[in-house]
Scaffold this active site. Structure first.
Site: not given
Ligand code: TNX
Length: 580
Positions: A365-367
């Site tokens: 997530d959320e890279a």
């Protein structure tokens, strides 16, 4: 302060600073005091339990009021000569001994001695199906189902598996008076309502997640959370073991991950980590309760703690400062350096070796700082490294664009049911765990005045957590692709076990019911009534909970506690000492 940033289904919310979402946290003492105050009202002598009061709702319950059973002091627990079944019988005895004060010996069903009135029986018919693929035939109990028969003479639990017996035991526990939760002996008539329950789960995967990275929680706390899951027939504990603020699992080949990366947490506390022995203890405790641990190593983003420990993994090879805030999306492993993949292989290999369950969660997530193509390439290599350990990939739904890996499971945490990329990954073979942020993110506040929690995905009280259908939630995803549900608890604002419990209870039961009960039982009005009966159990067991005004908790004078709840919330101005 924007508290509800726009979330896109593909990438999730934009990076944001969540530090100021909860301006002041209550101390554990405040939460406990508030719960105890609320509890005062709930400690009315609870009405007798009815066979249909169980949470999650059983598939079928047929009461027989003429067949109530009373547990005698000399009761014996009789069990088949199978070590796993025997362990369930011992578990039942351990549950009942403190409150009843009865000796409750466990004996082998094949002993010549006449058996006692509590019987656990393995049916001997192998009716198992692939747990990931759905229910067995109409009459089969399957991998986790059980049958409970209560007559005046005995209570008998029958199942095909020890897991089924275990779930039957949890049902039996709920059918006894609330005083069964007492840690010390009480005088009570231990009556179980007569009748028959035939029960099995809707979904094979029913879970909760604990984020031990933002704040570290000692082993004992995790064991207690496992006990909470098991009570309500949840069978997976997902541990979010790594994040920017801390690395929580010792890895022999990269020792500084735990010693350096583990020494921080949100707010500047000391952090901590699990040794291999600690982690094994967690896994063993879970296995005894038929709960599978799903370890998550969040990659390639959410890795600041790892980069502090090993700057060679950082883009530019410069160590970042340790991070104790609550922003997301800024850190990532250098995807262009082969050393990164050696690191990923070593870590996944060691964690897999410590983990008996089939899953390894890759995060994903959320890279936000990794370009899409590079991200996809990284994920495909990481998925292959998971496969090399013999485990099956689980990852947040941001993994969707990457190529399919055999058996892979995506965990969907969006806030609206339209997500074409995830639906496409399902068409390519992925299965789904549903964790919609606006329904089951247990770090969301219940109400504006909730003392801890976020609100970027909305406010979630019990009804909101309960009133949706995992089978139809995501457009373009067929019901068969849904492996189950999971409620994540992120812990940016959650610092103690009491606070963990405050966020879990009562919403955890809504998730448990969505995961276990057939859709035909779904009924908010009935659920809130059944839920209400659990308040006195939690009070007796010392479990902190949110006395939701949506639930008609029982009271001594017959009126509903709900009307008085607002005054019982923790008073933010009556602080002893602030948590931070
Ligand atoms: C989003 S959900 C995150 C977490 C935060 C959470 C706070 C997900 C996969 N990532 O990093 O802790 O929001 O609600």
């Amino acid at each position: 302060m924007p508290t509800t940033p726009a979330a896109s289904p593909e990438t999730g919310p934009e990076p944001r600073d969540r530090v100021d979402v909860a301006p002041r946290q209550p101390t554990a003492a405040e939460l406990a005091r508030a719960a105890t105050q609320a509890a005062g009202d709930l400690l009315a002598p609870p009405a007798p339990v009815r066979l249909a009061d169980v949470v999650p709702a059983p598939e079928r319950a047929t009461p027989d009021p003429a067949a109530d059973f009373t547990l005698p002091e000399d009761a014996v627990i009789r069990v088949d000569a199978d070590p796993d079944a025997r362990a369930v019988a011992e578990h039942l005895a351990e549950l009942l001994r403190p409150a009843t004060g009865y000796p409750l010996p466990v004996t082998d069903a094949t002993d010549a001695e006449p058996g006692g009135p509590l019987a656990l029986t393995l049916s001997g018919t192998e009716t198992r199906t692939d747990p990931a693929r759905g229910l067995p035939g109409d009459d089969a109990l399957g991998d986790e189902g059980y049958r409970l028969d209560v007559t005046r003479a005995e209570v008998r639990i029958t199942a095909d598996t020890a897991a089924g017996l275990f779930h039957g035991v949890q049902t039996l526990r709920q059918l006894l008076p609330a005083a069964v939760e007492s840690a010390t002996a009480v005088t009570e008539r231990w009556v179980v309502p007569g009748g028959t329950i035939v029960d099995r789960p809707r979904y094979a995967y029913r879970g909760a997640m604990l984020d031990v990275a933002r704040h570290f929680f000692p082993v004992e706390d995790v064991l207690r959370v496992i006990d909470h899951l098991a009570r309500y027939k949840l069978n997976h504990l997902h541990l979010h073991l790594t994040d920017d603020q801390g690395w929580r699992i010792a890895v022999d080949s990269w020792p500084r991950l735990a010693t350096v990366g583990g020494a921080t947490e949100v707010g500047g506390g000391p952090g901590g980590h699990y040794t291999a022995a600690d982690y094994r203890r967690i896994v063993r405790h879970a296995a005894r309760r038929h709960v599978t641990v799903v370890p998550e190593i969040d990659l390639p983003g959410h890795t600041n703690a790892a980069l502090v420990a090993y700057p060679e993994l950082a883009p530019g090879k410069i160590a970042p400062p340790p991070y104790t805030g609550t922003e997301v999306g800024f850190s990532y492993l250098d995807p262009a350096d082969e050393r990164t993949y050696e690191f990923v292989a070593d870590v996944l290999g060691e964690v897999a070796a410590l983990t008996p369950g089939p899953w390894l969660h890759l995060g994903g997530d959320e890279a936000f700082k990794v370009p899409a193509d590079t991200y996809r390439g990284f994920v495909e290599r990481a998925q292959a490294l998971v496969a090399a350990t013999g485990k099956t990939v689980v990852g947040w739904h941001q993994l969707a664009p990457a190529g399919h890996a055999d058996g892979r499971v995506l965990q969907w945490w969006g806030t609206n049911g339209e997500d074409p990329e995830t639906a496409d990954a399902v068409r390519r073979g992925a299965r789904l765990i549903l964790s919609p942020g606006n329904r089951v993110y247990l770090d969301m506040k219940y109400a504006p005045e909730s003392p801890i929690g976020h609100d970027w995905a909305g406010l979630i009280d019990v009804r909101r957590a309960y009133d949706w259908d995992p089978g139809t939630h995501l457009t373009g995803v067929p019901a068969e692709a849904v492996l189950g549900v999971e409620a994540p608890l992120w812990t940016e604002t959650v610092t103690t076990l009491a606070e963990v419990e405050f966020m879990l209870f009562p919403r955890l039961l809504a998730v448990a019911e969505l995961g276990w009960s057939p859709r035909s039982t779904h009924d908010w009005a009935a659920f809130r009534e059944r839920l209400a009966g659990h308040g006195p159990r939690w009070v007796t067991a010392g479990i902190t909970f949110h006395p939701s005004p949506e639930v008609p908790w029982p009271t001594g004078d017959g009126t509903h506690a709900a009307t008085r709840i607002p005054a019982q919330r923790p008073d933010p101005d009556a602080a002893d000492t602030p948590a931070h």
